[in-house]
Scaffold this active site. Structure first.
Site, PDB file in Angstrom:
ATOM      1  N   GLY A  33      37.471  35.070  18.263  1.00  0.00           N
ATOM      2  CA  GLY A  33      37.468  36.518  18.050  1.00  0.00           C
ATOM      3  C   GLY A  33      37.361  36.874  16.580  1.00  0.00           C
ATOM      4  O   GLY A  33      38.360  36.866  15.855  1.00  0.00           O
ATOM      5  N   TYR A  34      36.132  37.163  16.143  1.00  0.00           N
ATOM      6  CA  TYR A  34      35.916  37.551  14.744  1.00  0.00           C
ATOM      7  C   TYR A  34      35.463  39.008  14.656  1.00  0.00           C
ATOM      8  O   TYR A  34      36.158  39.864  14.148  1.00  0.00           O
ATOM      9  CB  TYR A  34      34.883  36.639  14.072  1.00  0.00           C
ATOM     10  CG  TYR A  34      35.261  35.185  14.018  1.00  0.00           C
ATOM     11  CD1 TYR A  34      36.576  34.786  13.789  1.00  0.00           C
ATOM     12  CD2 TYR A  34      34.296  34.183  14.170  1.00  0.00           C
ATOM     13  CE1 TYR A  34      36.920  33.442  13.720  1.00  0.00           C
ATOM     14  CE2 TYR A  34      34.634  32.841  14.106  1.00  0.00           C
ATOM     15  CZ  TYR A  34      35.946  32.475  13.882  1.00  0.00           C
ATOM     16  OH  TYR A  34      36.268  31.157  13.817  1.00  0.00           O
ATOM     17  N   SER A  35      34.232  39.286  15.160  1.00  0.00           N
ATOM     18  CA  SER A  35      33.630  40.613  14.965  1.00  0.00           C
ATOM     19  C   SER A  35      34.432  41.709  15.654  1.00  0.00           C
ATOM     20  O   SER A  35      35.100  41.476  16.664  1.00  0.00           O
ATOM     21  CB  SER A  35      32.209  40.631  15.511  1.00  0.00           C
ATOM     22  OG  SER A  35      31.394  39.769  14.782  1.00  0.00           O
TER      23      SER A  35
ATOM     24  N   SER B 267      31.459  35.784  22.228  1.00  0.00           N
ATOM     25  CA  SER B 267      30.675  34.941  23.134  1.00  0.00           C
ATOM     26  C   SER B 267      31.595  34.157  24.058  1.00  0.00           C
ATOM     27  O   SER B 267      32.629  33.650  23.629  1.00  0.00           O
ATOM     28  CB  SER B 267      29.805  33.965  22.342  1.00  0.00           C
ATOM     29  OG  SER B 267      28.809  34.677  21.665  1.00  0.00           O
TER      30      SER B 267
ATOM     31  N   GLU C 165      30.108  25.388  12.348  1.00  0.00           N
ATOM     32  CA  GLU C 165      29.096  25.941  13.221  1.00  0.00           C
ATOM     33  C   GLU C 165      27.716  25.850  12.592  1.00  0.00           C
ATOM     34  O   GLU C 165      26.727  25.688  13.278  1.00  0.00           O
ATOM     35  CB  GLU C 165      29.422  27.405  13.523  1.00  0.00           C
ATOM     36  CG  GLU C 165      28.653  27.928  14.720  1.00  0.00           C
ATOM     37  CD  GLU C 165      27.937  29.213  14.424  1.00  0.00           C
ATOM     38  OE1 GLU C 165      28.234  29.833  13.401  1.00  0.00           O
ATOM     39  OE2 GLU C 165      27.077  29.588  15.210  1.00  0.00           O
TER      40      GLU C 165
END
Lengths: 370, 325
Positions: free
Chosen positions: B58-60, B92, B178
Site C-alpha cells: 500500500g503506497y499510492s 495491485s 522491484e
C-alpha cells in the site's frame, strides 16, 4: 559469475586515462587533427613502449598476450578523448596475423607490428554497406609463384600511415589475405580525411603488385566475418567513451547554464533527454562488453553479440551526438566548442563496419539459422 | 541472486508466473528480512515462502502518486496499537491478498522537517475490523487492483516494520528490488518468440509478413533491448556481489521494460491488423485475444513502481547530478 572488469583491467583504464589526459587532451587533439598525417608519431612511440600496440599479440611475438576485453578498455578511453591515431586499424591487422598467420609470417611481420616498428591496417572490402565476404571483389589467380594483384581498395582505414596492408582478394576457389608492404613495387595510397578530422581513411591502389606465396594466408568467409566483427567491437568501444563524454559535457553545461532563472538541467525537457542518453549508453555498453568477451571465450556467439552492440550503438550515438549539440544551443555548433567534434565522431561511427540497418537485418538472419 | 535464478528457471520452463504470491516473494519478504524483528521473520517468512498468505503493498493514495512522500493516510499510537485512518489506491492484487505492507504517516503533520520523515511501514491483516476493499476495473477488463479504506483500523505495534519514521528507507529498498527486473528478461524472450511465431503465421499486403524488412527490423530492435536488459542486469548484479553500492541504475531496465511492454504488444496488433482488436473469443480472434489484452495491460508494469518520467528524473538527478525540479 563475473560481468565486470578485473582489478588489472581497472588499473589499465587508469593508466590510459592519465596518459591521454597528459599527452593528448582535446586541445592537443585539435592540433594533431590538422596535420597531414593526422596523428602524432611521438605519442605513437610512447604507446608502443607501453605495450598497447601489441596488446592482443602473443608474447612469443613481442606482444602482451591480452585479449579484446583489455583492448576495449583502452579504446573506451581513446574514444572519450577523441584520440587520433591508427590504433584500431593497427590492432585489427595485428590481431588478424596473430590468429591466422603462419609462424614464418608472424616472425617477419607480427613482431614489427607488436613493437610499433611498423603500422598495420586492413583492406578487406570493396563494397562497404555489406560488410561480409560477399563484398570482396578484388581478384587474382593464385599459382605456385603467388599472385599478381591489380585493383583499388577504397575506404582503407589510415591508408596513408600504414606500412603493412592485410588485403582480401578472391581467386576462383577461395578467399585469401595478402600481406602487402608499402615499399613493394606498384603499391600507392591516396589518403583522405573524413568530416571527423581525427579519423583518416584512403584508398590503396595496387598496380600489378607481386605477392609471394609466403605472404598469402588462405582464409574463409568465417575468418572475414570474425575479423569484421572484431572491427565492429573496436569501433563501438570507442563510441562508448565518446558518448559518455557527450553526456558528461552536456550535463555539466545543463547544471551551469541559467535560463528563466534556473539551471536548464532542472527542466524535464533537458534532464529527461540526458537520462535517455544514459539509458542508451549503459545498454550498448553492456552489449559491447559481452561481445568483446565472446571474441575469445565464446566465438560462436560473436556475430550476434557484435551485431547487437553495433546496431544499438549506431542509432543511439548518432542521436546522442545530435542532441548533445542541440541541448547546448548555439555555442554547441561553434568551431571553438568541443561538442561539435563529438557530433562529427557520431556521424563517422554510424556507417563504418555496417550501419544499424545492416546489423539489425543480420541479427534477424542469425536468429533464423539458429 | 537466488531470486534471479528462480525466476529465470521458471520462465525457461514456462512455469505459470508467481502471480498473486509474487508481491510477498519479491517485495515484502526481502523488506522483512532486511528490516524485520526476529519475531516478524519467524511469523511471516515461512508463510510467504509456502504461499499461504498473499501480500499486497500500500503506497499510492488518491492524491499521492509519483510524489509518494506526500502521503496522508495516518496512524496514531494508542497504547500498544496504531489506529489507521485513510485510504490507499491502485493497490495491485489487493482483491486476492490477506496481508498488506503499507506506509502511513505517524508524525503530527508538519512537525518534522521534511515530508520523508514521519513515514512508517506497517504490516496489516486485511481481515482487521474497519477495512473495506473496493476492486477497480482496468481498461482491459481485469480487476486486479483496488482502493482500500481504513476506518479506525487497530494494528499491534509489533507489526511495525523498522523503526517509527523509518518507512521511507524501507520503501526505497523495496522499490529498488522491484526495479532490478532481471528475472523478467527470460519471460521477455519468451514473448519475443511468441511474436516471431505470430509473424511467421501472418501475411502482410499479400505476402508472408516476415518478408517485410520493417517487420524484421522491429523484431531485431526488441531483441537488442531485451539482451541489453539481460546484460545490464548481470553487470549491476556483479557490482552488488562485489559490494559496490548501486545508485539508481536499476531504473535503466525499468525504462526498457516500459518501452518494450507497449511496443511489443502494439507490434502484435500491427501484425494482426483488425483481428488483433478482439478481446473475446469470437471466431476471428487470434490466440484468444491474448495480444489485444496485452496491448491494454501494460500500465500495470509501466506505471506501477514509478512512471517512466519518474525513472528519468531519478537517473538525471541521482546519477547525472542534475538539479531537482
Amino acid at each position: 559469475m563475473n560481468f565486470g572488469f578485473t582489478e588489472e583491467q581497472d588499473l589499465l583504464r587508469d593508466q590510459v586515462r592519465k596518459f591521454l589526459d597528459a599527452q593528448s587532451p582535446v586541445s592537443r587533439v585539435r592540433e594533431i587533427m590538422h596535420t597531414d598525417e593526422g596523428f602524432d608519431r611521438q605519442i605513437w612511440q610512447q604507446i608502443a613502449d607501453l605495450g598497447w600496440l601489441g596488446l592482443v599479440v602473443d608474447p612469443e611475438h613481442d606482444g602482451v598476450g591480452l585479449g579484446f576485453v583489455d583492448l576495449i578498455v583502452i579504446l573506451e578511453e581513446m574514444g572519450k578523448s577523441l584520440f587520433p591515431s591508427p590504433f584500431i586499424a593497427h590492432s585489427l591487422a595485428a590481431s588478424t596475423l596473430d590468429e591466422l598467420a603462419s609462424d614464418d609470417q608472424k616472425k617477419r611481420y607480427l613482431n614489427d607490428l607488436a613493437c610499433g616498428r611498423k603500422i598495420g591496417t586492413i583492406a578487406l572490402l570493396d563494397i562497404h554497406d555489406l560488410p561480409n565476404a560477399d563484398s570482396i571483389s578484388l581478384s587474382g589467380v593464385v599459382h605456385q609463384d603467388g599472385v599478381i594483384l591489380s585493383g583499388k581498395k577504397t575506404f582503407v582505414m589510415d591508408a596513408d600511415s600504414a606500412d603493412l596492408f592485410v588485403v582480401a582478394f578472391k581467386d576462383q576457389h577461395a578467399i585469401y589475405l595478402a600481406l602487402i608492404s608499402r615499399d613493394q613495387t606498384g603499391v600507392s595510397t591516396q589518403g583522405s580525411a573524413t568530416m571527423d578530422l581525427t579519423k583518416r581513411t584512403g584508398s590503396l591502389e595496387l598496380d600489378h603488385v607481386k605477392v609471394a606465396p609466403q605472404d598469402l594466408i588462405l582464409a574463409t568467409a568465417e575468418n572475414i566475418s570474425r575479423l569484421l566483427d572484431k572491427a565492429a567491437v573496436a569501433v563501438t568501444a570507442e563510441v562508448i567513451g565518446a558518448a559518455e563524454a557527450v553526456i558528461y559535457m552536456t550535463s555539466s553545461y545543463a547544471k551551469d547554464r541559467i535560463q528563466f532563472d534556473n539551471p536548464i538541467g532542472k527542466y524535464q525537457g533537458v534532464k529527461h533527454r540526458l537520462a535517455e542518453m544514459y539509458v542508451d549508453v549503459e545498454s550498448f555498453k553492456s552489449l559491447l562488453y559481452y561481445a568483446a568477451w565472446c571474441v575469445k571465450e565464446s566465438p560462436a556467439e560473436l556475430a550476434r553479440s557484435a551485431s547487437l552492440a553495433k546496431a544499438y550503438a549506431s542509432d543511439a550515438f548518432s542521436q546522442i551526438g545530435t542532441d548533445g549539440v542541440q541541448l547546448h544551443g548555439a555555442i554547441g555548433f561553434t568551431q571553438e566548442y568541443d561538442m561539435q567534434l563529438y557530433l562529427k565522431r557520431s556521424k563517422w561511427a554510424r556507417p563504418i563496419f555496417g550501419d544499424a540497418d545492416y546489423h539489425y537485418e543480420r541479427i534477424h538472419q542469425l536468429s533464423v539459422t539458429d | 541472486m537466488q531470486q534471479v535464478i528462480l525466476k529465470e528457471e521458471m520462465a525457461k520452463r514456462q512455469a505459470p508466473p508467481l502471480g498473486t504470491c509474487m508481491m510477498g516473494l519479491a517485495w515484502v519478504g526481502p523488506g522483512i528480512i532486511q528490516y524485520g524483528t526476529e519475531e516478524q521473520k519467524k511469523r511471516f517468512i515461512p508463510d510467504i515462502l509456502n504461499s499461504k498468505y498473499h501480500w499486497c503493498t500500500g503506497y499510492s493514495e488518491p492524491n499521492v502518486g509519483s510524489d509518494l512522500a506526500a502521503l496522508q493516510c495516518k496512524a496514531v499510537l494508542d497504547g500498544d496499537h496504531y489506529v489507521i485512518n485513510g485510504t490507499k489506491i491502485w493497490t495491485s492484487l489487493a482483491p486476492f491478498a490477506q496481508w498488506i505492507s503499507m506506509l502511513v504517516r505517524t508524525d503530527n503533520f508538519g512537525a518534522t522537517t521534511t515530508k520523508h520523515d514521519g513515514i512508517t511501514a506497517l504490516l496489516v491483516d486485511l481481515s482487521s475490523a474497519g477495512i473495506a476493499i473496493k476492486p477497480i476495473e482496468n481498461m482491459a477488463g481485469g480487476k486486479v487492483f483496488a482502493q482500500i479504506f481504513f476506518d479506525d483500523v487497530r494494528v499491534p505495534v509489533n507489526n511495525r516494520l523498522g523503526k517509527e519514521g523509518q518507512g521511507w528507507a524501507v520503501t526505497i529498498s523495496s522499490l529498488a528490488n522491484e526495479r532490478s527486473s532481471i528475472g523478467e528478461v527470460t519471460a521477455m524472450y519468451a514473448k519475443l518468440d511468441g511474436l516471431k511465431t505470430l509473424v511467421k503465421d501472418s501475411q502482410r499486403q499479400g505476402k508472408p509478413a516476415m518478408e517485410d524488412q520493417r517487420i524484421r527490423r522491429r523484431l531485431a530492435v526488441f531483441e537488442a533491448k531485451i539482451e541489453a536488459m539481460r546484460l545490464n542486469g548481470l553487470r549491476y548484479l556483479t557490482r552488488q556481489i562485489k559490494g559496490e553500492p548501486l545508485s539508481s541504475e536499476t531504473s535503466v531496465n525499468k525504462l526498457h521494460r516500459a518501452d518494450l511492454e507497449v511496443e511489443m504488444s502494439d507490434f502484435a496488433i500491427d501484425v494482426l491488423g483488425q483481428s488483433g482488436l478482439q478481446l473475446g473469443n469470437q471466431i476471428e480472434t487470434v490466440d484468444r485475444g491474448k495480444w489485444a489484452k496485452e496491448s491494454l495491460g501494460w500500465p500495470n508494469v509501466v506505471i506501477g513502481g514509478g512512471t517512466p518520467n519518474i525513472q528519468k528524473n531519478i537517473i538525471a538527478e541521482r546519477i547525472l547530478g542534475l538539479p531537482k525540479d
